[in-house]
Write a protein that holds these residues in place. Structure first.
Motif, PDB file in Angstrom:
ATOM      1  N   LYS A 145       0.838  -1.196   0.000  1.00  0.00           N
ATOM      2  CA  LYS A 145       0.000   0.000   0.000  1.00  0.00           C
ATOM      3  C   LYS A 145       0.875   1.249   0.000  1.00  0.00           C
ATOM      4  N   GLN A 146       0.617   2.123  -0.983  1.00  0.00           N
ATOM      5  CA  GLN A 146       1.332   3.399  -1.087  1.00  0.00           C
ATOM      6  C   GLN A 146       0.330   4.489  -1.443  1.00  0.00           C
ATOM      7  N   GLY A 147      -0.008   5.305  -0.459  1.00  0.00           N
ATOM      8  CA  GLY A 147      -0.955   6.388  -0.707  1.00  0.00           C
ATOM      9  C   GLY A 147      -2.322   5.858  -1.090  1.00  0.00           C
ATOM     10  N   GLY A 148      -2.795   6.263  -2.268  1.00  0.00           N
ATOM     11  CA  GLY A 148      -4.138   5.903  -2.700  1.00  0.00           C
ATOM     12  C   GLY A 148      -4.215   4.651  -3.539  1.00  0.00           C
ATOM     13  N   HIS A 149      -3.190   3.799  -3.467  1.00  0.00           N
ATOM     14  CA  HIS A 149      -3.208   2.568  -4.262  1.00  0.00           C
ATOM     15  C   HIS A 149      -2.263   1.527  -3.660  1.00  0.00           C
ATOM     16  N   TYR A 150      -2.357   0.318  -4.178  1.00  0.00           N
ATOM     17  CA  TYR A 150      -1.383  -0.732  -3.885  1.00  0.00           C
ATOM     18  C   TYR A 150      -0.431  -0.827  -5.074  1.00  0.00           C
ATOM     19  N   VAL A 170      -6.208 -11.377  -8.726  1.00  0.00           N
ATOM     20  CA  VAL A 170      -4.815 -11.654  -8.376  1.00  0.00           C
ATOM     21  C   VAL A 170      -4.656 -11.799  -6.865  1.00  0.00           C
ATOM     22  N   ALA A 171      -3.961 -12.860  -6.474  1.00  0.00           N
ATOM     23  CA  ALA A 171      -3.603 -13.053  -5.070  1.00  0.00           C
ATOM     24  C   ALA A 171      -2.185 -12.544  -4.856  1.00  0.00           C
ATOM     25  N   ALA A 172      -2.004 -11.757  -3.796  1.00  0.00           N
ATOM     26  CA  ALA A 172      -0.687 -11.205  -3.492  1.00  0.00           C
ATOM     27  C   ALA A 172      -0.551 -11.021  -1.988  1.00  0.00           C
ATOM     28  N   LYS A 173       0.683 -10.984  -1.529  1.00  0.00           N
ATOM     29  CA  LYS A 173       0.927 -10.800  -0.104  1.00  0.00           C
ATOM     30  C   LYS A 173       0.941  -9.305   0.235  1.00  0.00           C
ATOM     31  N   THR A 174       0.021  -8.897   1.075  1.00  0.00           N
ATOM     32  CA  THR A 174      -0.022  -7.528   1.562  1.00  0.00           C
ATOM     33  C   THR A 174       0.719  -7.388   2.895  1.00  0.00           C
ATOM     34  N   SER A 175       0.892  -8.508   3.586  1.00  0.00           N
ATOM     35  CA  SER A 175       1.675  -8.542   4.829  1.00  0.00           C
ATOM     36  C   SER A 175       2.551  -9.796   4.796  1.00  0.00           C
ATOM     37  N   PRO A 176       3.678  -9.747   4.053  1.00  0.00           N
ATOM     38  CA  PRO A 176       4.514 -10.941   3.871  1.00  0.00           C
ATOM     39  C   PRO A 176       4.981 -11.571   5.174  1.00  0.00           C
ATOM     40  N   ILE A 220      -2.688  -0.532  -8.278  1.00  0.00           N
ATOM     41  CA  ILE A 220      -4.057  -1.023  -8.103  1.00  0.00           C
ATOM     42  C   ILE A 220      -4.805  -0.053  -7.203  1.00  0.00           C
ATOM     43  N   PRO A 221      -5.933   0.488  -7.626  1.00  0.00           N
ATOM     44  CA  PRO A 221      -6.715   1.371  -6.745  1.00  0.00           C
ATOM     45  C   PRO A 221      -7.100   0.644  -5.455  1.00  0.00           C
ATOM     46  N   LEU A 222      -7.150   1.379  -4.364  1.00  0.00           N
ATOM     47  CA  LEU A 222      -7.518   0.783  -3.081  1.00  0.00           C
ATOM     48  C   LEU A 222      -8.882   0.090  -3.146  1.00  0.00           C
ATOM     49  N   GLU A 223      -9.792   0.654  -3.933  1.00  0.00           N
ATOM     50  CA  GLU A 223     -11.137   0.080  -4.001  1.00  0.00           C
ATOM     51  C   GLU A 223     -11.175  -1.257  -4.751  1.00  0.00           C
TER      52      GLU A 223
END
Length: 389
Positions: A145-150, A170-176, A220-223
């Motif tokens: 997460k960076q500002g208004g997007h991932y 898409v599956a991705a690690k947001t907290s590795p 990627i937009p946060l929404e």
């Protein structure tokens, strides 16, 4: 045949679908197998007929039908002798769209789900990675997460519809640092800057596009986060039940179709003055194959019934795929042998079926991985629980 699972309405749907496939799909199959490209017009025709919305609620543009309409959809797709075409259709409707149905909010449903139901957008599900395969927890793709997007970085492989899709789940690690408890799910536009695709050259499933995807600082937009952050692993595990049942149903339907073809051939092919279906050695092999197919089919129907009633069927769906794809491989081998030299000729359907069938014990979790999952359940007493959104 009378069935405790299928009503008269189901049968009418099956007959209509058969007619549609023979008229709209079969004439193009050989071309799509040769080119490896399924033309866009057929997606729209499927959407117009409502076939992509069988499992989608009416309020989201679908038909909201019971799971046995899906079973019919899968079974009839296996009877046109193109595992690749069938895979493209069900990967869109029951991999990508399943996550949209279950985890997407109203904004994402309007943007991706409704167009998917209508056949205006094609979706794909991106989980497997070059270094992880069936080991979902080992994925390396990250979304920071960076500002208004991932910001998405990493790669995925063996992605059905990956080249021609309009969007990707898409599956991705947001907290590795949390391992499998740090995975999230996103809807990503295929034309986003930083997304590249490489089409893979496969042994079978030639009509479908299967891709290796790379993500280089994709915004990627946060929404576009689906469901709750860091709940992705639970979502994936829950939906694996449907994916594995889908592949189990595919396997029994494909086996049933190819055995019927072989039996018709054997009734017409003569050797030593009689049709080869009169030779005891072949007759008994046919019986064993028929019995195995029948047992898989009845088991798969029972699992579908339970899943349709909302039961959590991780073990049962895993068994469905494990056993049904094994039987399908045996049927493909034996039926090719029944045709003798003609089974080895591309002008007959057995060669393509033989190649297509081989993916069954590999895709959607290898048989080795499935056995380990089942062993954890029955030996280690591990419990899998559904996610809560």
């Amino acid at each position: 045949m009378q069935s405790m699972y299928f009503t008269e309405e189901h049968q009418l749907f099956r007959n209509s679908l058969k007619d549609f496939l023979q008229k709209e799909v079969v004439p193009h199959i050989d071309k799509w197998e040769e080119t490896g490209t399924i033309e866009r017009f057929i997606w729209k025709k499927f959407g117009d007929m409502g076939y992509f919305g069988l499992a989608t609620p009416e309020e989201d543009g679908g038909l909201g039908l019971d799971l046995f309409y899906t079973i019919i959809f899968l079974e009839e797709l296996q009877k046109i002798n193109s595992g690749g075409f069938a895979a493209a259709m069900w990967a869109h409707a029951y991999l990508a769209m399943t996550h949209l149905n279950k985890e997407a909010d109203s904004f994402l449903k309007e943007k991706y789900l409704r167009p998917s139901v209508n056949g205006d957008k094609i979706g794909c599900l991106c989980i497997s990675e070059p270094f992880g395969g069936s080991d979902v927890a080992a994925m390396r793709t990250t979304a920071v997460k960076q500002g208004g997007h991932y910001v998405l970085n990493g790669s995925k492989t063996f992605i059905t519809n990956g080249v021609y899709a309009d969007y990707m789940i898409v599956a991705a690690k947001t907290s590795p640092e949390l391992g499998n408890k740090g995975i999230s799910i996103f809807a990503v536009d295929r034309n986003s800057e930083g997304v590249t695709a490489n089409k893979l050259n496969k042994l079978g499933w030639r009509a479908s596009d299967t891709a290796e995807l790379a993500f280089d600082n994709v915004k990627i937009p946060l929404e576009n986060l689906m469901g709750d952050e860091n709940m992705g692993f639970s979502y994936i595990m829950e939906h694996f039940s449907l994916e594995r049942l889908v592949m189990g149903v595919n396997a029994h339907a494909r086996s049933e179709h190819v055995l019927d073809y072989a039996l018709n051939y054997m009734s017409e092919r003569e050797a030593f003055g009689k049709s080869i279906n009169k030779f005891q050695a072949l007759r008994h092999r046919v019986v064993d194959l028929h019995a195995d197919i029948d047992m898989c089919k009845e088991y798969n129907y029972s699992v579908a019934y339970r899943l349709d009633k909302g039961q959590y069927v991780v073990k049962e769906a895993t068994i469905s795929k494990l056993k049904s794809t094994k039987v399908a491989d045996e049927v493909a081998y034996e039926c090719l042998q029944f045709l003798g030299g003609y089974g080895y000729i591309e002008d007959y359907p057995m060669a393509r079926n033989f190649r297509d069938s081989r993916l069954g014990p590999i895709g959607g979790g290898t048989s080795e991985i499935l056995r380990e999952i089942i062993s954890k359940i029955i030996i280690d007493k591990k419990e899998y629980r559904p996610a809560t959104v």
